[in-house]
Design an enzyme around this catalytic site. Structure first.
Site, PDB file in Angstrom:
ATOM      1  N   GLY A  73       0.874  -1.158   0.000  1.00  0.00           N
ATOM      2  CA  GLY A  73       0.000   0.000   0.000  1.00  0.00           C
ATOM      3  C   GLY A  73       0.908   1.203   0.000  1.00  0.00           C
ATOM      4  N   CYS A  74       0.401   2.379  -0.202  1.00  0.00           N
ATOM      5  CA  CYS A  74       1.349   3.453  -0.449  1.00  0.00           C
ATOM      6  C   CYS A  74       0.778   4.844  -0.428  1.00  0.00           C
ATOM      7  CB  CYS A  74       1.940   3.324  -1.849  1.00  0.00           C
ATOM      8  SG  CYS A  74       2.485   1.715  -2.215  1.00  0.00           S
TER       9      CYS A  74
END
Lengths: 147, 507, 423, 254, 362
Positions: free
Chosen positions: E12-13
């Site tokens: 995720g980011c």
């Protein structure tokens, strides 16, 4: 003194207590013979009531101030000295039904031959009344009463 | 549409010579299988309604009833079995999804049965747990890699590390999430009270917390799932830990519907939804579409509870469970519960239950290995779940790397469940998976608590015996200790994933 | 002349007297108790006399408390001796044999005497009352020694009918003469009476209602009963006549003392008369409903209070249980009221000879009749006595499975919630 | 009693991470301070979460995700835009956004109000539910994107579409999909394609109850943002209700 | 340090991008600050930047940014490079000394052009095709060597760490670019492998991605049909290759590519009243069904001319943007934009499947 405590919350209404009560008070005390062999099986001394989802099994409360004792004109109804249980002496009962008339629980009934009164005797002689012993959900308990 | 008959699944055999027509079966069957005929004073049965729960069989005072699997069926066909044909028939009639309850019953390999435990001989004494100390206590929660110490002016050592909140388990077994709604309040009370008395934890599932259960808060793991049912400040404050439920072994990737008819007044109060409305849990948490969103929710919950409670995450064992678990650990979870595909459920589409996910054995082995490889295994606790049947399964899971296990199905079996798999009908004769007050009272919590305590006690004794045999006197020394495991009848690849040697291989 | 001193003196040895002993001993285990009875048997159950007559009960089965009862309770029993005089100031009772009894506390439980109608010929042999064991022993002897084929029972009340039943049992053809338009008119309503009348008639019994006996005619020198003449001038042959038209309180002893009386002795709710420490119980009391359970209860309450307790008699209601011709019947409270302010619930299964009736007044049960099926009748008694509001269960009162469960939860819990009864 | 009650506390959020900032807010609230003024907020999360004593929190800047998550009683005013996850599982209180807001606003909200002056993103009001006297209300001044009110189980959602360009739909697709409780009012018309399968369209104005329900909250809304209630209410509203409280009752075989 | 095959690593980011459409260059300082605000979204296991317009002196040469595990890998890779390319300049990528940056590989860059004989040998391939093949080969076959970027006048700088630390490590504040794209990574496991960080690059392409691609398996096999080798253990690389395939090889315009990877729902297509457009959309879906990207994503991708932000079909990931004059900002969260853009202009909230495009003028 030990008494039967009713836990209404957990009575499933299966009436196994009734079955076992009948067997216990039969001549042979054998379930198959009682139901299929003996010509008349005894009346149950436990009353399973049911209303909606609430059920409970009621038997003689062995009242401290038992109206049936007062009402019994023959003295058939007596209190067992040892256990304090209210018992009915079959020899003395003449079937006047005074006890039936005054029992507010309605737990005295006419015996199957309609001659004498029949009521819970706490299965005298057993360690535990059979209704309690055979209650699959422990809705009946045999416990020391408060007093 | 007219219902086409499919073979009845069970046959109620009634021994005429033994049936006394007492009608206990008639009164007790919620499926109306037994029918009393007053004219002839006989009881007969409608086999088609029988779900095979065996409740009548248990209660019959003369043992006159035997429930048998109906062997008569269509022409035997390895591909088109009776259940396949029945399901197709049902679907052709209704156009609906086939539901089922409890865990997957397909004959996939049960790896626990292919793993053997070790025992000491000669070189190392076994321990007699009856007389010697044997520790089963485990702590669940985030732990730092090292302790921080300081020296005060007098040169005395002072502890600087402020350990984060931990869950203290007297036995490394907890009761897995079962929501009030899917199971009866008496079931919840049994689990809660037993946990309280055993010094372990039970899990609310997504059922909220009924007012009568608040007093067991210290032994309660409260769950937050996608429907957020019953989640409010008091709920968050009451539990000992908070568990974010992402997935469930029996139905990874899908949500759930508690039908309105099960949402009784009491259920509605616990879930904080109006009586009689469907309680729909969406498949995902709509605030978690990615790993950093999970981190966001974990910290939102920590923020909401002032960082005073462990926040765990429950995920289903799926193909990618290894990186997912690693991510969950990195997202700040204090424990990860992994639920294998044999885990139970109150209701799941059969096709999902039987075909999605992986067994817990692989999941726990692979996740433990990876977290160790990444150097984060010590930070996070691992809880394994999904079809633990015995203390043997439990101890093997712990040796594979679990800190503790969650059990639910075996707890329900202890309470009476006979695995008829009809939980979703709400007609559970055992009073477990139902809200019908006529049925729920069949589970007397006093009995329930005792039976659960007995089960855990029995398993604890067995675990101690097995530990003793291995010459170990603390469960701490078994956790992740795979040298005490050997595989039997497994391929090299399976052994490799499980991280164990084959039977016959020495240390 | 012997003078005895006793803490508790009980005159009368029937239900109230025995109950009084139990009441006293509940509280005072040692205080001396003396019981005086004019009868010679040490105690017996008065309602059993019809059973004795029918031969269903033997003489030794008549007592309702066994022989040990008095010794166990440390009671001095004086039988066959009658209290002649009562000095309320000196607290002395003089007995017919001359003894004097000084008491601290006194219970007068001397019951009632049969009302003997003033009929010509009622002095004839073969004419009996039906109140005491003595009466029945005499009847039994008479039957034994004479040919008795037909009998007349004057009075179609419960006592009369019990006599009728016993006589039928003995193979005697019985006719009943009843002043009212039907038998059991005070306890039953028309329907219930009719069921019993029909059953009696089936056994060959004649019932002359709206009728009375104006004369009893004799034979054998006009010594023995031969027949009776009814108001309607009808002659009915009879070898035996039993009068059973009721009892009146025995107030002879207290007349001309400071104890207030009317028809019977007046007592307060503790069963005490207007004279301190003097109590009365049972049929001797004013406005008492002359039934066994009431007498017993009053006796016990009096006993408890005499021993320093504080029991209260909340009043009895009329209730009777009797099995006639194999039909069990129970009637409780007000049963034959047909005024507007009562609501009547009825269930009548003619073929099965089952009849149930419940009389309601402002959501309370005030009376009921059960004929043929009396199971669980006591529940209704309880509802009457405890004045339970039954508005919520009104519709189910006569249902087959009506029981404790149907009752208001508070009442139910009150009854069942604990072990035993705490009313 | 508490002399802090009327006191205002100002907190400069610049260079504070969310934990530091929220600690300061919680401490102030615990002291009984009723007005907390935050400046230079930029991206700090969970403001208003776990805060006791229901203070008023005024925010200058862009508060981060999960603003007012699990919030119980606080009153939050944001001078500009909010981000995603506003009012997540909120229990009670009020959040006022003077600009626009992101996705998943009011997820599983059970009580309180969220008033947004501008537009909102995707999945707003998902799984809102009311319970007894708890009644969640979201009013959106502008437009909403797809999945508005998905799985809605209770409460009230109003979309006003003020200052809307004609090519922009007032709500996106799948509005009210899976809805099984609550009410959605949309100022103007919606096309069938914009709606989830589980909703039904009604005309609200004939129903007095509807008007008074809208009025009750909309007046407060208008007052907050200085809008003219009468001219807003003049336009016809579309009322969306669930077709059934059991949308998935027929999904399964027996 | 790479993990076993077949496994895609999930992360995720946060993403951020800044572009000046007029080509005016901006210091790396801004993008570092922008991505740093969203620190909560990454976990210190990956950060990276791509920068366009940073090598004006070498703008006609392919700039190969390389990572090596060791000297041997470096020797192997350089040996391979030199067979096909003429290296005009090779140097170590400048970094600061930072002890907190762990497991640093050797970081080198090469400015190269294809040797004529190679062009002749693969006469039916374009220069780009050859570069792509070589990048694939190095990444897949040369142990310990990894091509971080291979475009012209651009470069990718990435590593293990928080993005702002990585940016400082590479001294990005000293670079000036007209497009900056940044990524903060939250991997679901720690691969101590620098190549795993975003952006991923091929030729001039660079992409950053937030989300997980559920269709990865089929996207990968589809691309393998066309000679791409997915060897980076990330679902993100398929985005890159799909763009390369569809834009560079199939010569499709950007907006059409978006309609392939983010195909409209059939329901929407069926509803479309424009017959021609409906037919086009239908045909695209039928032909390119394996190029549909499913699952949550928001990406920022660039080829040096265009910087595009894009969301998945049901907008499962956040993305906002703001255009202030000729500067375009994109980011996961508004705060990242507000951190560096003082304009009071309204933020734009992306719609699902809606490309947000910044385009270089001329």
């Amino acid at each position: 003194m030990k008494r039967i405590r009713i836990d209404e919350k957990y009575c499933m209404g299966c009436r196994l207590c009734e079955v076992h009560c009948i067997v216990q008070h039969s001549k042979t005390k054998n379930i198959l013979k009682t139901y299929m062999g003996e010509c008349s099986k005894p009346a149950p001394r436990i009353f399973v009531e049911e209303k909606g989802y609430v059920t409970f099994a009621l038997q003689c409360r062995h009242c401290e101030d038992a109206p049936c004792l007062d009402a019994c004109m023959t003295g058939a109804m007596y209190r067992d000295k040892e256990t304090g249980a209210v018992l009915c002496s079959e020899d003395k009962c003449v079937g006047c039904w005074m006890c039936i008339m005054v029992c507010p629980f309605g737990v005295i009934s006419r015996s199957s031959d309609k001659k004498i009164a029949s009521k819970c005797d706490l299965c005298m002689g057993e360690d535990m009344p059979v209704c309690v012993k055979n209650c699959p959900n422990e809705a009946l308990k045999y416990e020391d009463s408060k007093d | 549409m007219a219902k086409r008959p499919t073979p009845t699944e069970f046959i109620v055999e009634r021994d005429k010579d033994r049936c006394i027509a007492c009608q206990v079966c008639v009164r007790m069957c919620s499926n109306d299988v037994h029918i009393y005929d007053a004219d002839t004073n006989t009881v007969t049965s409608d086999n088609s309604k029988c779900v095979g729960c065996h409740f009548c069989e248990t209660l019959c005072p003369t043992d006159a009833i035997t429930i048998k699997k109906n062997e008569s069926s269509f022409k035997p066909n390895a591909n088109w079995s009776v259940s396949v044909i029945s399901d197709i028939t049902k679907q052709a009639e209704t156009g609906g999804v086939i539901l089922t309850g409890m865990g997957c019953d397909k004959p996939y390999t049960i790896y626990w049965d292919h793993i053997l435990l070790n025992a000491s001989q000669v070189t190392n004494p076994s321990i007699d747990p009856l007389r010697e100390p044997m520790e089963l206590r485990r702590y669940i929660g985030r732990k730092p890699d090292k302790i921080e110490l300081d020296y005060n002016k007098k040169g005395k050592i002072e502890l600087k590390t402020m350990l984060e909140k931990q869950l203290k388990l007297e036995v490394p077994i907890m009761f897995s999430a079962m929501s009030y709604g899917s199971v009866s309040l008496n079931t919840c009370i049994s689990l809660a009270k037993a946990s309280h008395e055993l010094g372990i934890f039970y899990n609310t599932g997504e059922g909220g917390l009924h007012k009568s259960l608040y007093k067991y808060g210290k032994n309660t793991i409260i769950q937050i799932a996608s429907g957020r049912f019953g989640v409010h400040p008091e709920y968050l404050r009451t539990g000992a830990a908070i568990e974010i439920k992402i997935g469930q072994g029996a139905k990874p990737g899908i949500g759930g519907h508690l039908p309105g008819e099960k949402v009784s007044k009491e259920v509605s109060e616990a879930r904080m939804i109006p009586e009689g409305t469907d309680a729909i849990s969406p498949a995902p948490h709509h605030d978690i579409y990615s790993i950093e969103d999970l981190r966001q929710l974990i910290h939102a919950l920590k923020e909401a509870t002032d960082y005073e409670k462990p926040v765990g995450v429950k995920i289903a064992a799926v193909h990618n469970v290894v990186p997912i678990a690693s991510g969950v650990a990195r997202a700040g979870a204090d424990y990860i519960a992994i639920d294998g595909m044999r885990g139970g459920t109150g209701a799941a589409p059969k096709v999902i239950r039987d075909n999605v996910g992986i067994p817990i054995e692989f999941a726990i082995a692979a996740v433990d290995a990876r977290l160790r490889e990444e150097g984060i295994r010590t930070k996070v606790s691992l809880i394994a779940a999904g079809g633990f049947r015995s203390s043997g399964d439990v101890i093997k899971a712990i040796a594979l790397g679990a800190d503790a296990v969650y059990i639910a199905t075996s707890a329900l079996i202890a309470l009476g469940c006979s695995q008829c798999q009809k939980c979703y009908t709400g007609k559970c004769n055992w009073g477990i998976a139902t809200q019908d007050p006529y049925l729920t009272k069949r589970l007397n919590p006093e009995i329930g608590v005792q039976r659960l305590k007995n089960l855990i006690r029995a398993w604890s004794l067995e675990i101690k015996d097995m530990l003793g045999g291995m010459g170990i006197n603390s469960i701490d020394s078994l956790c992740g200790n795979r040298t005490h495991l050997r595989g039997i009848g497994l391929s090299d690849r399976e052994l490799e994933i499980l991280g164990i040697k084959s039977a016959g291989e020495p240390q | 002349m012997k003078t005895l001193k006793t803490e508790y003196l009980i005159i009368g040895n029937s239900a109230s007297g025995a109950a009084c002993i139990e009441g006293i001993r509940k509280i005072d285990k040692t205080g001396s108790i003396t019981v005086i009875s004019d009868e010679n048997t040490f105690n017996y159950s008065r309602p059993l006399i019809s059973y004795f007559l029918a031969g269903k009960v033997k003489k030794e089965e008549m007592p309702f408390r066994d022989k040990k009862f008095y010794s166990k309770n440390n009671v001095k029993l004086i039988l066959g001796n009658m209290a002649k005089k009562l000095d309320t100031k000196k607290r002395i009772v003089c007995l017919s044999h001359g003894e004097k009894n000084i008491f601290n506390k006194l219970l007068i439980a001397i019951g009632g005497s049969p009302i003997i109608p003033e009929i010509k010929g009622s002095w004839l042999d073969g004419v009996f009352a039906f109140t005491t064991f003595g009466d029945v022993v005499a009847i039994k002897d008479y039957i034994k020694n004479h040919t008795v084929k037909r009998a007349i029972v004057i009075g179609g009340g419960l006592i009369g009918l019990k006599a009728v039943e016993a006589l039928i049992e003995l193979g005697i053809k019985v006719s009943i003469v009843e002043l009212a338009d039907r038998i059991l008119s005070t306890t039953f309503d028309t329907k219930a009476s009719e069921i019993i009348q029909d059953a009696l008639r089936k056994t060959g019994c004649n019932i002359f209602s709206n009728n009375t006996v104006v004369e009893i005619l004799g034979k054998d020198n006009n010594k023995k009963v031969k027949s009776v003449t009814l108001k309607t001038r009808k002659q009915v042959p009879a070898d035996l006549v039993i009068t059973a038209i009721g009892v009146s309180p025995n107030i002879q002893l207290v007349k001309n003392t400071s104890i207030s009386i009317n028809k019977g002795i007046l007592v307060d709710e503790t069963m005490q008369t207007n004279v301190k420490d003097i109590y009365a119980a049972g049929d001797v009391c004013e406005k008492n409903i002359p039934i066994w359970p009431n007498a017993f209860k009053q006796g016990r309450i009096a006993g408890e209070n005499m021993a320093g307790g504080n029991a209260v008699y909340t009043g009895g209601i009329a209730m009777n249980s009797v099995e006639l011709c194999g039909i069990p019947t129970i009637s409780i409270g007000k049963t034959s009221l047909e005024q507007d302010k009562y609501k009547i619930l009825e269930m009548h299964k003619k073929e099965e000879l089952i009849y149930k009736k419940i009389v309601l007044e402002n959501n309370h049960i005030v009376g009921c009749i059960f004929v043929g099926n009396i199971e669980r009748a006591g529940i209704y008694t309880g509802l009457i006595i405890n004045r339970v509001d039954i508005s919520n269960v009104k519709d189910t009162l006569l249902e087959e499975d009506f029981g404790i469960l149907a009752l208001p939860e508070k009442y139910r819990k009150h009854l069942v919630g604990d072990v035993g009864l705490e009313v | 009693m508490n002399r802090n009650i009327s006191k205002l506390q100002r907190i400069d959020a610049r260079d504070l991470n969310y934990r530091e900032l929220n600690r300061l807010i919680k401490d102030a609230a615990n002291e009984g301070i009723k007005n907390i003024h935050l400046t230079n907020v930029n991206g700090q999360r969970y403001i208003g979460t776990g805060v006791n004593n229901a203070p008023k929190i005024n925010i200058n800047g862009v508060p981060g995700n999960d603003l007012g998550a699990f919030m119980d009683g606080c009153s939050i005013n944001v001078s500009g835009n909010g981000e995603d996850g506003i009012g997540n599982t909120m229990n009670s209180g009020r959040i006022v956004i003077n600009g626009s807001a992101g996705d998943i606003l009011g997820y599983s909200m059970r009580g309180g109000e969220i008033f947004v002056k501008g537009n909102v993103g995707y999945r707003v009001g998902i799984h809102m539910k009311s319970y007894k006297n708890m009644y969640p209300v979201i009013i959106i001044g502008g437009c909403a994107r797809d999945f508005l009110g998905e799985y809605m189980a209770g409460g009230l959602l109003i979309v006003l579409g003020l200052n809307r360009k004609s090519k922009n739909p007032i709500v996106g697709s799948y509005c009210g999909t899976g809805m099984h409780g609550g009410k959605i009012f949309i100022r103007g018309n919606v096309e069938p394609w914009q709606l989830g399968k589980e909703v039904r369209v009604y005309e609200p104005n004939k129903n007095k109850d509807d008007f008074s329900l809208i009025e009750k909250y909309l007046r407060q809304y208008c007052e907050l943002f200085s809008l003219d209630f009468d001219s807003i209410i003049k336009t016809n509203f579309t009322k969306l209700l669930p077709g059934s409280s059991r949308p998935y009752g027929k999904l399964y075989a027996y | 340090m790479r993990h076993s095959e077949q496994e895609k690593l999930i992360s995720g980011c946060s993403v951020a991008g800044i572009m000046n459409e007029s080509g005016r260059k901006i210091s790396g300082e801004a993008i570092i600050r922008s991505i740093a605000v969203m620190r909560e979204r990454s976990n210190g296991l990956g950060g990276g930047f791509s920068a366009y317009g940073i090598y004006p002196k070498f703008k006609n040469y392919f700039a190969f940014h390389m990572m090596y595990d060791d000297k041997k890998a470096m020797a192997d890779a350089e040996g391979y490079l030199k067979t096909n390319y003429r290296v005009v300049k090779s140097e170590e990528i400048p970094t600061i000394e930072d002890k907190s940056i762990k497991n640093r590989p050797l970081l080198w860059r090469y400015f190269v052009e294809l040797k004529d004989k190679v062009k002749n040998l693969y006469y039916d391939l374009t220069e780009e095709d050859i570069v792509v093949n070589d990048v694939m080969k190095i990444n897949a076959e040369i142990e310990g060597a990894f091509v971080t970027s291979s475009g012209k006048n651009m470069g990718i700088f990435k590593g293990i760490g928080y993005p702002e630390d990585i940016g400082r490590y590479y001294k990005l504040e000293e670079y000036r670019a007209y497009i900056w794209i940044a990524h903060g990574r939250f991997p679901t496991n720690s691969v101590g492998w620098w190549g795993g960080a975003h952006p991923f690059g091929l030729l001039n392409w660079s992409v950053v991605h937030n989300g997980e691609i559920s269709s990865y398996g089929i996207n990968k096999r589809y691309l393998e049909n066309f000679g791409y080798r997915c060897s980076l253990f990330t679902d993100t690389e398929v985005i890159l290759y799909l763009f390369d395939l569809l834009v560079r090889k199939h010569k499709l315009p950007f907006d059409i590519v978006c309609k392939i990877i983010d195909a409209p729902l059939w329901e929407e297509i069926d509803r479309n009243g424009d017959d021609e457009e409906r037919e086009l959309l239908k045909t695209l879906r039928i032909i390119y069904s394996s190029a549909l990207i499913n699952g949550p994503f928001s990406i920022i991708i660039s080829d040096g001319n265009i910087m595009m932000g894009l969301n998945d079909r049901v907008k499962l990931r956040p993305l906002v943007s703001l255009k202030d004059g000729d500067t375009v900002y994109m980011a996961t969260e508004e705060c990242a934009i507000r951190e560096v853009c003082k304009s009071k202009k309204e933020i734009y909230y992306s719609k699902s499947s809606e490309p947000i495009i910044g385009k270089l003028k001329n």
